[in-house]
Design an enzyme around this catalytic site. Structure first.
Site, PDB file in Angstrom:
ATOM      1  N   LYS A 166     -12.754  -5.379 -54.718  1.00  0.00           N
ATOM      2  CA  LYS A 166     -11.863  -5.101 -55.848  1.00  0.00           C
ATOM      3  C   LYS A 166     -10.468  -5.659 -55.607  1.00  0.00           C
ATOM      4  O   LYS A 166      -9.920  -6.359 -56.443  1.00  0.00           O
ATOM      5  CB  LYS A 166     -11.717  -3.588 -56.081  1.00  0.00           C
ATOM      6  CG  LYS A 166     -12.956  -2.876 -56.518  1.00  0.00           C
ATOM      7  CD  LYS A 166     -12.687  -1.378 -56.687  1.00  0.00           C
ATOM      8  CE  LYS A 166     -12.308  -0.687 -55.383  1.00  0.00           C
ATOM      9  NZ  LYS A 166     -13.383  -0.648 -54.392  1.00  0.00           N
ATOM     10  N   ASP A 206     -15.616   4.536 -56.057  1.00  0.00           N
ATOM     11  CA  ASP A 206     -16.355   5.127 -57.164  1.00  0.00           C
ATOM     12  C   ASP A 206     -15.389   6.046 -57.928  1.00  0.00           C
ATOM     13  O   ASP A 206     -14.324   6.350 -57.430  1.00  0.00           O
ATOM     14  CB  ASP A 206     -17.495   5.966 -56.557  1.00  0.00           C
ATOM     15  CG  ASP A 206     -18.644   6.110 -57.530  1.00  0.00           C
ATOM     16  OD1 ASP A 206     -18.435   5.874 -58.723  1.00  0.00           O
ATOM     17  OD2 ASP A 206     -19.731   6.465 -57.071  1.00  0.00           O
TER      18      ASP A 206
HETATM   19  N1  LIG Z   1     -16.055 -13.290 -52.554  1.00  0.00           N
HETATM   20  C1  LIG Z   1     -15.813 -12.945 -51.298  1.00  0.00           C
HETATM   21  N2  LIG Z   1     -16.153 -13.736 -50.266  1.00  0.00           N
HETATM   22  C2  LIG Z   1     -15.900 -13.378 -48.992  1.00  0.00           C
HETATM   23  N3  LIG Z   1     -15.312 -12.236 -48.640  1.00  0.00           N
HETATM   24  C3  LIG Z   1     -14.946 -11.391 -49.601  1.00  0.00           C
HETATM   25  C4  LIG Z   1     -15.168 -11.683 -50.988  1.00  0.00           C
HETATM   26  N4  LIG Z   1     -14.687 -10.657 -51.718  1.00  0.00           N
HETATM   27  C5  LIG Z   1     -14.192  -9.756 -50.837  1.00  0.00           C
HETATM   28  N5  LIG Z   1     -14.341 -10.189 -49.573  1.00  0.00           N
HETATM   29  C6  LIG Z   1     -13.939  -9.507 -48.346  1.00  0.00           C
HETATM   30  O1  LIG Z   1     -14.499  -8.225 -48.347  1.00  0.00           O
HETATM   31  C7  LIG Z   1     -13.617  -7.300 -47.741  1.00  0.00           C
HETATM   32  C8  LIG Z   1     -13.378  -6.139 -48.688  1.00  0.00           C
HETATM   33  O2  LIG Z   1     -12.700  -6.594 -49.831  1.00  0.00           O
HETATM   34  P1  LIG Z   1     -11.625  -5.736 -50.591  1.00  0.00           P
HETATM   35  O3  LIG Z   1     -10.671  -5.087 -49.677  1.00  0.00           O
HETATM   36  O4  LIG Z   1     -11.099  -6.584 -51.685  1.00  0.00           O
HETATM   37  O5  LIG Z   1     -12.594  -4.673 -51.191  1.00  0.00           O
HETATM   38  P2  LIG Z   1     -12.223  -3.374 -52.026  1.00  0.00           P
HETATM   39  O6  LIG Z   1     -13.303  -3.185 -53.012  1.00  0.00           O
HETATM   40  O7  LIG Z   1     -10.832  -3.436 -52.514  1.00  0.00           O
HETATM   41  O8  LIG Z   1     -12.344  -2.286 -50.899  1.00  0.00           O
HETATM   42  P3  LIG Z   1     -11.813  -0.793 -50.934  1.00  0.00           P
HETATM   43  O9  LIG Z   1     -12.773  -0.023 -51.774  1.00  0.00           O
HETATM   44  O10 LIG Z   1     -11.871  -0.386 -49.509  1.00  0.00           O
HETATM   45  O11 LIG Z   1     -10.421  -0.823 -51.494  1.00  0.00           O
HETATM   46  C9  LIG Z   1     -12.342  -8.041 -47.431  1.00  0.00           C
HETATM   47  O12 LIG Z   1     -12.308  -8.341 -46.064  1.00  0.00           O
HETATM   48  C10 LIG Z   1     -12.442  -9.271 -48.279  1.00  0.00           C
HETATM   49  O13 LIG Z   1     -11.807 -10.366 -47.663  1.00  0.00           O
HETATM   50 MG   LIG Z   2      -9.149  -2.066 -52.221  1.00  0.00          MG
END
Ligand SMILES: Nc1ncnc2c1ncn2[C@@H]1O[C@H](COP(=O)(O)OP(=O)(O)OP(=O)(O)O)[C@@H](O)[C@H]1O
Ligand SMILES: [Mg+2]
Ligand code: SF4
Lengths: 439, 291
Positions: free
Chosen positions: B19, B131
């Site tokens: 996200k 969620d």
């Molecule tokens: N398309 C992608 N390709 C490679 N790595 C990705 C991709 N999208 C996200 N990531 C990696 O996945 C990990 C988690 O991403 P991110 O922090 O954006 O998730 P999030 O949904 O915000 O997590 P949270 O729920 O903990 O806030 C990060 O290390 C990010 O670099």
């Molecule tokens: Mg996040």
């Protein structure tokens, strides 16, 4: 399904716990909640219970949490409040009670109480959010907290006392006459040679509570007293005598005889005591006879109150005083099996006369029922004054909430309570008839 | 609420699904094309805007609120890549307090500070924790704060389940003025079957996939430098993918009230897909092999 409820007389669990703690000398409650909870306790409960206490007891300590404590947790606020309370108010025991907001957030209350105890402060806690139940549930939660946590604070030698009787089930303020009722029951127990452990009211402090395990018996005076008695039976094997309400007038005789037998008391002494009390009550009846017949005391009445009050007072008025219990309306919402048993027992107090037993805590419903009932006397809470005026019948407020009486040590239990009832009911009937005569 | 300034968009999805990465890259792409953008992290972890700010510290709204009674916009915001105004709502440490109420309090404060009136954004993006765990986290989609919600998901069933839960929340609040669903963002696409699986879920729930973001090392590398892909490798294919997403969000106003699957439906759906994937992976060949 759920339905609309108007003017309930059963406040929240937090208030039930506060009632209990405030009724024990030397116990300092500490509310961990938003500021309104303490205020509401005064406005909605203590102030409506015969004009008692708030000014003669220390003001209630409260952590008065704000939004940041909801977001980040209110544990530290409680820690600070407890510390300040211990500094400012001298008490034998500090009792933390919690409200809805802090329980939603999930503050770790046991940890805070533990911290307090590590400082050598006597601290107990009860998780009492209003959403967990009503005032009766709160009474239970506070009792449970004391029974379970006090032994960890004060260790006693605990020698068994063959004459000591714990008294349970009278809920302070929810029964506006709790002080007088307890005193009279204490007097009756003493009269047959027992040592009453009243636990609540004047001169009842931590010393009384720490000797609970040493008692020979638990005397239970309402459905709500069964829980502590049960806990004590489990922990210490203490037996119990269970009544659904404190006996009024001659209903005390079987209790006194049963106590005498069960605790092997001096039978002659007990019988002498009973005879004295009975003849005094009969004497009062005789003195009352003139007014009784002149003003036509024998009326169909409705009685509204908690199950314990309705049972004790209703049976006395029907069986001994010759009044006719048209309707008994029970407001404390006991569990289904208790309701069934009560309905069974109370529907035929006067033989050949049907009494309607109704369970409701809804003011509107209670008012409607009374309106269509044709009764000639209303014994209820102040909430029913209006319908009494409308029906133009004599009225006496004797159950919670009570906003037009000062209650210091008046009670309606035992023999003295019976006399008080004769006085108060008689007075309201007379005042009512005189008003109609002279205006 | 007063006249809304800018388009308000909430991004939801299972924890760790991408996200914050996706939102930040969309913000960066929007800023790059000249829009004024605010990104608000609604997550106690407060790491939503890290890669817009070169990894620098930013005091959260709630921490600031706790420490000082008077809070100014400057205290709780930082200007990041392309002028994106970065804000982190913040929250309690795990295990105490109520993070849901925290989101509420932070959003209220932002409104009191008239941040939208002051900054006049074209876009406000809310990056909301995992969620929808309690009512508090539904605040951005509930009170008419955001107009549209997007959900980020991979082809993992747990991520799809979380998306379905969000649909339930949207479904509940949209009829009374809450946000509607803008669509699904498919992230970390690697397996060949992934787009078809997510497409099928979207179709079953009455919505659509608005973009497919491949799993790419560029993302991870940029993250190590505290940057979005847009900033660190603007010419990359991955940056192009995020630009396309931003363009879609900018140009397309479509939204729906999704039809979430109920629990047995979802289980059945997942089981069917599980069987297909198993067959593909183990080399069973029949007419479904084309997925
Ligand atoms: N398309 C992608 N390709 C490679 N790595 C990705 C991709 N999208 C996200 N990531 C990696 O996945 C990990 C988690 O991403 P991110 O922090 O954006 O998730 P999030 O949904 O915000 O997590 P949270 O729920 O903990 O806030 C990060 O290390 C990010 O670099
Ligand atoms: Mg996040
Ligand atoms: S119901 Fe809850 S909020 Fe209301 S007074 Fe009781 S504890 Fe406080």
């Amino acid at each position: 399904m759920s339905n609309h409820l108007e003017g309930s007389r059963n406040s929240c669990a937090l208030h039930g716990a506060l009632q209990l703690f405030e009724a024990i000398e030397g116990v300092i409650p500490v509310i961990h909640s938003t500021s309104g909870c303490g205020v509401q306790h005064y406005l909605g409960v203590t102030r409506l219970s015969g004009g008692n206490d708030p000014f003669s007891s220390p003001p209630v300590s409260s952590s008065n949490i704000a939004e940041k404590h909801v977001v980040f947790g209110g544990g530290s606020r409680l820690r600070e409040q407890l510390k300040n309370t211990v500094k400012v108010v001298q008490g034998d025991l500090y009792a933390i009670v919690t409200g809805c907001s802090t329980e939603m957030v999930g503050d770790d209350i046991p940890a805070m109480a533990r911290e307090g105890r590590e400082q050598e402060w006597p601290v107990v806690y009860a998780n009492t959010p209003g959403f967990s139940g009503d005032v009766h549930h709160g009474y239970h939660l506070a009792l449970k907290a004391l029974i379970e946590q006090l032994p960890g604070i004060w260790k006693r030698k605990g020698e068994f006392q063959t004459r000591l009787v714990n008294v349970w089930g009278i809920i302070p303020n929810q029964d506006p006459f709790w002080r007088g009722n307890l005193q009279e029951l204490g007097r009756l127990l003493e009269g047959i040679g027992l040592v009453p452990n009243l636990l609540l009211g004047s001169e009842q402090g931590i010393a009384a509570w720490t000797q609970i395990p040493e008692a020979a018996l638990n005397l239970v005076l309402s459905h709500w007293g069964k829980l502590p008695a049960g806990l004590l039976e489990q922990r210490y094997g203490t037996p119990s005598i269970i009544l659904e309400g404190a006996p009024v007038g001659s209903a005390a005789v079987p209790l006194l005889r049963r106590l005498t037998e069960q605790l092997k008391l001096d039978q002659i002494r007990s019988e002498e005591f009973i005879t004295r009390e009975e003849s005094l009550l009969n004497h009062q009846f005789a003195r009352l006879a003139d007014s009784y017949y002149r003003a036509g005391f024998q009326r169909e009445f409705v009685l509204v109150g908690e199950s314990a009050q309705v049972t004790g007072i209703g049976e006395f008025l029907g069986k001994s005083f010759g009044l006719l219990p048209r309707m008994l309306i029970i407001t404390d919402n006991p569990p289904d099996n208790v309701q069934e048993a009560l309905a069974d027992r109370l529907s035929s107090i006067v033989s050949g006369y049907d009494t309607e037993v109704i369970f409701s805590e809804d003011r509107a419903e209670i008012t409607d029922i009374i309106k269509t009932s044709d009764v000639q006397l209303i014994l209820a809470s102040s909430l029913e004054r209006e319908v009494a005026v409308e029906l133009d019948v004599p009225f006496l407020a004797l159950s919670f909430p009570l906003d037009d009486r000062i209650v210091l040590d008046r009670g309606y239990a035992g023999y003295r309570g019976a006399t008080a009832l004769l006085e108060d009911i008689g007075s309201s009937i007379l005042a009512f008839s005189n008003d109609r005569l002279f205006c | 609420m007063s006249e809304k300034i800018g388009k308000h968009i909430a991004i939801y999805g299972k924890g760790g699904i991408g996200k914050s990465t996706t939102t930040s890259n969309i913000s960066a792409a929007l800023a790059e094309s000249g829009y004024r953008v605010i990104q608000i992290g609604c997550d106690p972890k407060s790491d939503s805007t890290t890669i817009l700010r070169g990894g620098n510290d930013l005091p959260t709204v709630l921490d600031t609120l706790r420490e000082q009674s008077k809070v100014r916009i400057e205290d709780i915001s930082a200007v990041g890549f392309g002028g994106v105004l970065c804000i982190e709502a913040g929250g309690p440490v795990p295990g105490v307090g109520c993070a849901g109420r925290g989101i509420n309090a932070a959003v209220e404060l932002l409104q009191e500070l008239k941040i939208f009136e002051e900054f006049k954004p074209d876009f406000v993006l809310y990056d909301v924790l995992g969620d929808v765990v309690c009512g508090g986290f539904a605040v951005p989609i509930r009170d008419g704060l955001a107009d549209r919600a997007f959900v980020v998901t991979s082809s993992d069933f747990m991520a799809i389940f979380a998306a379905n839960n969000l649909f339930k929340a949207v479904n509940k609040y949209a009829p009374s003025g809450g946000a509607r669903l803008g669509g699904v963002i498919a992230n970390s696409i690697l397996a060949a079957y992934a787009p078809a699986l997510i497409d099928d879920f979207a179709a079953k729930t009455g919505t659509q996939v608005i973009g497919y973001v491949p799993r790419s090392l560029v993302v991870a590398q940029s993250e190590l430098y505290g940057k979005t892909v847009i900033e660190s490798v603007p010419q990359s294919e991955q940056a192009q993918v995020y630009r396309k997403l931003a363009k879609y969000i900018d140009e397309n106003e479509d939204s729906v009230i999704p039809k979430p699957l109920n629990s047995p439906e979802l289980k059945k759906w997942a089981r069917e897909w599980g069987d297909r994937i198993f067959e593909v992976e183990t080399g069973v060949v029949h007419e479904m092999a084309s997925i």
